[in-house]
Write an enzyme that holds these catalytic residues in place. Structure first.
Site, mmCIF file in Angstrom:
data_model
loop_
_atom_site.group_PDB
_atom_site.id
_atom_site.type_symbol
_atom_site.label_atom_id
_atom_site.label_comp_id
_atom_site.label_asym_id
_atom_site.label_seq_id
_atom_site.Cartn_x
_atom_site.Cartn_y
_atom_site.Cartn_z
ATOM 1 C CB THR A 179 -0.893 -0.011 1.261
ATOM 2 O OG1 THR A 179 -1.445 1.283 1.479
ATOM 3 C CG2 THR A 179 -0.088 -0.369 2.520
ATOM 4 C CG ASP A 180 -1.179 4.961 -0.958
ATOM 5 O OD1 ASP A 180 -1.730 4.289 -0.064
ATOM 6 O OD2 ASP A 180 -1.780 5.860 -1.594
ATOM 7 C CD GLU A 181 -3.517 3.303 4.162
ATOM 8 O OE1 GLU A 181 -3.448 3.311 5.391
ATOM 9 O OE2 GLU A 181 -4.557 3.042 3.522
ATOM 10 C CE1 TYR A 221 -3.224 -2.767 5.607
ATOM 11 C CE2 TYR A 221 -3.277 -0.413 5.145
ATOM 12 C CZ TYR A 221 -3.251 -1.731 4.698
ATOM 13 O OH TYR A 221 -3.249 -1.995 3.351
ATOM 14 C CE LYS A 240 0.247 -4.692 2.880
ATOM 15 N NZ LYS A 240 -0.128 -6.034 2.327
HETATM 16 P P1 NAD Z 1 -9.405 -7.677 2.066
HETATM 17 O O1 NAD Z 1 -9.415 -7.395 3.541
HETATM 18 O O2 NAD Z 1 -10.643 -7.454 1.279
HETATM 19 O O3 NAD Z 1 -8.962 -9.190 1.818
HETATM 20 C C1 NAD Z 1 -7.938 -9.818 2.540
HETATM 21 C C2 NAD Z 1 -8.049 -11.314 2.323
HETATM 22 O O4 NAD Z 1 -6.971 -11.952 3.037
HETATM 23 C C3 NAD Z 1 -9.356 -11.911 2.871
HETATM 24 O O5 NAD Z 1 -9.898 -12.792 1.925
HETATM 25 C C4 NAD Z 1 -8.909 -12.648 4.127
HETATM 26 O O6 NAD Z 1 -9.725 -13.775 4.438
HETATM 27 C C5 NAD Z 1 -7.490 -13.062 3.749
HETATM 28 N N1 NAD Z 1 -6.657 -13.288 4.932
HETATM 29 C C6 NAD Z 1 -6.502 -12.482 6.011
HETATM 30 N N2 NAD Z 1 -5.680 -13.044 6.904
HETATM 31 C C7 NAD Z 1 -5.270 -14.240 6.354
HETATM 32 C C8 NAD Z 1 -4.385 -15.260 6.800
HETATM 33 N N3 NAD Z 1 -3.769 -15.193 7.975
HETATM 34 N N4 NAD Z 1 -4.193 -16.331 5.996
HETATM 35 C C9 NAD Z 1 -4.838 -16.414 4.792
HETATM 36 N N5 NAD Z 1 -5.684 -15.479 4.337
HETATM 37 C C10 NAD Z 1 -5.891 -14.398 5.115
HETATM 38 O O7 NAD Z 1 -8.180 -6.834 1.500
HETATM 39 P P2 NAD Z 1 -8.010 -6.137 0.074
HETATM 40 O O8 NAD Z 1 -8.589 -4.790 0.147
HETATM 41 O O9 NAD Z 1 -8.428 -7.086 -0.978
HETATM 42 O O10 NAD Z 1 -6.423 -5.965 0.048
HETATM 43 C C11 NAD Z 1 -5.575 -6.978 -0.492
HETATM 44 C C12 NAD Z 1 -4.134 -6.529 -0.375
HETATM 45 O O11 NAD Z 1 -3.957 -5.303 -1.073
HETATM 46 C C13 NAD Z 1 -3.673 -6.275 1.048
HETATM 47 O O12 NAD Z 1 -2.356 -6.757 1.177
HETATM 48 C C14 NAD Z 1 -3.725 -4.756 1.187
HETATM 49 O O13 NAD Z 1 -2.753 -4.315 2.124
HETATM 50 C C15 NAD Z 1 -3.376 -4.333 -0.216
HETATM 51 N N6 NAD Z 1 -3.907 -3.037 -0.637
HETATM 52 C C16 NAD Z 1 -5.239 -2.763 -0.521
HETATM 53 C C17 NAD Z 1 -5.733 -1.546 -0.962
HETATM 54 C C18 NAD Z 1 -7.207 -1.208 -0.869
HETATM 55 O O14 NAD Z 1 -7.588 -0.072 -1.160
HETATM 56 N N7 NAD Z 1 -8.081 -2.139 -0.539
HETATM 57 C C19 NAD Z 1 -4.855 -0.592 -1.503
HETATM 58 C C20 NAD Z 1 -3.492 -0.912 -1.609
HETATM 59 C C21 NAD Z 1 -3.037 -2.140 -1.185
HETATM 60 P P1 TYD Z 2 -10.768 3.703 4.128
HETATM 61 O O1 TYD Z 2 -11.713 3.246 3.069
HETATM 62 O O2 TYD Z 2 -10.894 3.089 5.487
HETATM 63 O O3 TYD Z 2 -9.300 3.547 3.529
HETATM 64 P P2 TYD Z 2 -7.874 4.059 4.134
HETATM 65 O O4 TYD Z 2 -8.042 4.415 5.559
HETATM 66 O O5 TYD Z 2 -7.032 2.840 3.948
HETATM 67 O O6 TYD Z 2 -7.465 5.215 3.266
HETATM 68 O O7 TYD Z 2 -10.938 5.268 4.303
HETATM 69 C C1 TYD Z 2 -10.740 6.151 3.208
HETATM 70 C C2 TYD Z 2 -10.848 7.563 3.743
HETATM 71 O O8 TYD Z 2 -12.181 7.795 4.200
HETATM 72 C C3 TYD Z 2 -9.953 7.809 4.967
HETATM 73 O O9 TYD Z 2 -9.467 9.148 4.901
HETATM 74 C C4 TYD Z 2 -10.900 7.665 6.142
HETATM 75 C C5 TYD Z 2 -12.220 8.127 5.585
HETATM 76 N N1 TYD Z 2 -13.432 7.487 6.136
HETATM 77 C C6 TYD Z 2 -14.517 8.298 6.558
HETATM 78 O O10 TYD Z 2 -14.457 9.536 6.491
HETATM 79 N N2 TYD Z 2 -15.636 7.658 7.022
HETATM 80 C C7 TYD Z 2 -15.741 6.304 7.114
HETATM 81 O O11 TYD Z 2 -16.801 5.784 7.581
HETATM 82 C C8 TYD Z 2 -14.626 5.498 6.670
HETATM 83 C C9 TYD Z 2 -14.698 3.992 6.754
HETATM 84 C C10 TYD Z 2 -13.513 6.155 6.178
#
Ligand code: NAD
Ligand code: TYD
Length: 347
Positions: free
Chosen positions: A131-133, A156, A160
């Site tokens: 992630t960019d975070e 989180y 990461k």
């Molecule tokens: P998500 O929470 O929707 O899915 C995570 C999956 O991992 C789930 O299916 C969960 O059951 C599985 N999981 C969790 N713990 C596990 C374990 N111990 N063993 C096996 N499986 C396990 O997450 P996502 O949004 O699909 O994100 C996927 C990846 O992308 C993550 O690594 C996240 O850090 C990264 N990412 C997400 C975003 C975003 O905006 N969602 C952005 C950048 C990077």
């Molecule tokens: P989120 O979807 O949780 O992603 P991340 O924290 O990984 O960026 O949140 C996106 C943005 O929205 C973040 O600045 C927090 C804000 N947010 C709200 O304002 N209200 C909400 O109910 C949630 C879940 C997030």
């Protein structure tokens, strides 16, 4: 890459990636999806895939932290590449309960790296999805580059960051063929409704308050999940081993703009008497809330010819349509019914 182990394939991005990859002409191998099925993992996200690709897709319910189970899965399936999505992924949960984040994101990644290393020359790639975070928070100017120093602010993002460092170290020390991607906020179908966009869509449909943290001026750089999948596959195919690539949407929006836009799209697609923006409610801010994320993706653009295709308006319209059309999925993931569905399918 013949046998790709995808971790977290039942989550939001992982399930989109598996659908994307199996439908492509430039991949004819097998996918082994390993997922623990936490609250965020939903085997139903890939319903029908095993039947459609009987020789190319298998699902294993397992914990990436379990060395015995993972060792067996690598061996039996002759795994030669890994695409690692599995993680605890929600910042707010990491503030309330960081333990699972340390366990899965750091120890789980460590265990996978050890399993991959044990494969020796048979392993051609370990791609780590991050992630960019990890870069922390930006002021009003500038964007994250691959060279930006890590400065994670939440449990989180710190977990990461720890996993990214381990992946890099395994390349540097053991020569493991790795690539890493650091992506901005994703949205699209199958996203668990705890994240901003699906949460707001669903609350708005039910005329519930739309919670905006703080003053709503925090900025995120939004990317449609299909663009992310395309970027990950480009890196896996053509990315230089040992390199990191930033992925972003060139789509910076303040949270209040995102929520207002969702209301406008919903009012067009599913009109109601009062405009839904009236549901917006400013609530207490998230502790340590990062102010702004923005990605400079010139490296992946210049090296791998990748750029986002979806605009925010078209991507949001598709996403809203998907949530409107899939209220059964929504009802199940929000209720215990989903666990019963898993039990009946996977015993
Ligand atoms: P998500 O929470 O929707 O899915 C995570 C999956 O991992 C789930 O299916 C969960 O059951 C599985 N999981 C969790 N713990 C596990 C374990 N111990 N063993 C096996 N499986 C396990 O997450 P996502 O949004 O699909 O994100 C996927 C990846 O992308 C993550 O690594 C996240 O850090 C990264 N990412 C997400 C975003 C975003 O905006 N969602 C952005 C950048 C990077
Ligand atoms: P989120 O979807 O949780 O992603 P991340 O924290 O990984 O960026 O949140 C996106 C943005 O929205 C973040 O600045 C927090 C804000 N947010 C709200 O304002 N209200 C909400 O109910 C949630 C879940 C997030």
């Amino acid at each position: 890459m013949e046998n790709i182990l995808v971790t977290g394939g039942c989550g939001f991005i992982g399930s989109n990636f598996i659908r994307f990859l199996l439908a492509r002409d430039d991949f004819s191998g097998r996918i082994v999806n390993v997922d623990k099925l936490t609250y965020a993992g939903n085997a139903e996200n890939l319903d029908g895939i095993a039947a459609r690709y009987p020789n190319r897709y298998i699902f294993e319910q397992a914990d990436i932290c379990d060395p015995t189970a993972m060792g067996e899965i690598f061996r039996v399936n002759d795994v030669d590449a890994v695409c690692h999505f599995a993680a605890e992924s929600h910042v707010d949960r990491s503030i309330v309960g960081p333990d699972a984040f340390i366990q899965t994101n750091i120890n789980g990644t460590f265990n996978l790296l050890e399993q991959a290393r044990a494969r020796g020359d048979r392993l051609v790639l370990f791609h780590h999805v991050s992630t960019d975070e990890v870069y922390g928070s930006l002021g009003p100017e500038g964007r994250f580059r691959e060279t930006t120093p890590y400065r994670p602010n939440s449990p989180y993002s710190a977990s990461k960051a720890g996993s990214d460092h381990l992946v890099r170290a395994y390349h540097h020390t053991y020569g493991l063929p790795v690539t890493v991607s650091n992506c901005s906020n994703n949205y699209g179908p199958y996203q668990f409704p705890e994240k901003l966009i699906p949460l707001v869509i669903l609350n708005a449909l039910e005329a519930k308050p739309l919670p905006v943290y703080g003053d709503g001026t925090n900025v995120r750089d939004w990317l449609h999940v299909e663009d992310h999948c395309r970027a990950v596959w480009a890196i896996m195919q053509k990315g230089k081993r040992g390199r990191t690539y930033n992925i972003g949407g060139d789509c910076e929006k303040r949270n209040i703009e995102v929520v207002t836009e969702i209301c406008a799209v919903l009012d067009r697609m599913s009109p109601v008497e009062r405009p839904r923006r009236e549901l917006i409610t400013f609530v207490a801010d998230r502790p340590g809330h990062d102010q702004r994320y923005a990605i400079d993706f010139s490296k992946i653009r210049d090296e791998l010819a990748w750029a986002p295709r979806e605009t925010f308006v078209s991507g949001l319209e598709k996403t809203v349509r998907w949530y409107l059309d899939n209220h059964d999925w929504v009802a199940r993931v929000r209720s215990g019914e989903y666990q019963r569905w898993v039990d009946s399918h996977y015993g």
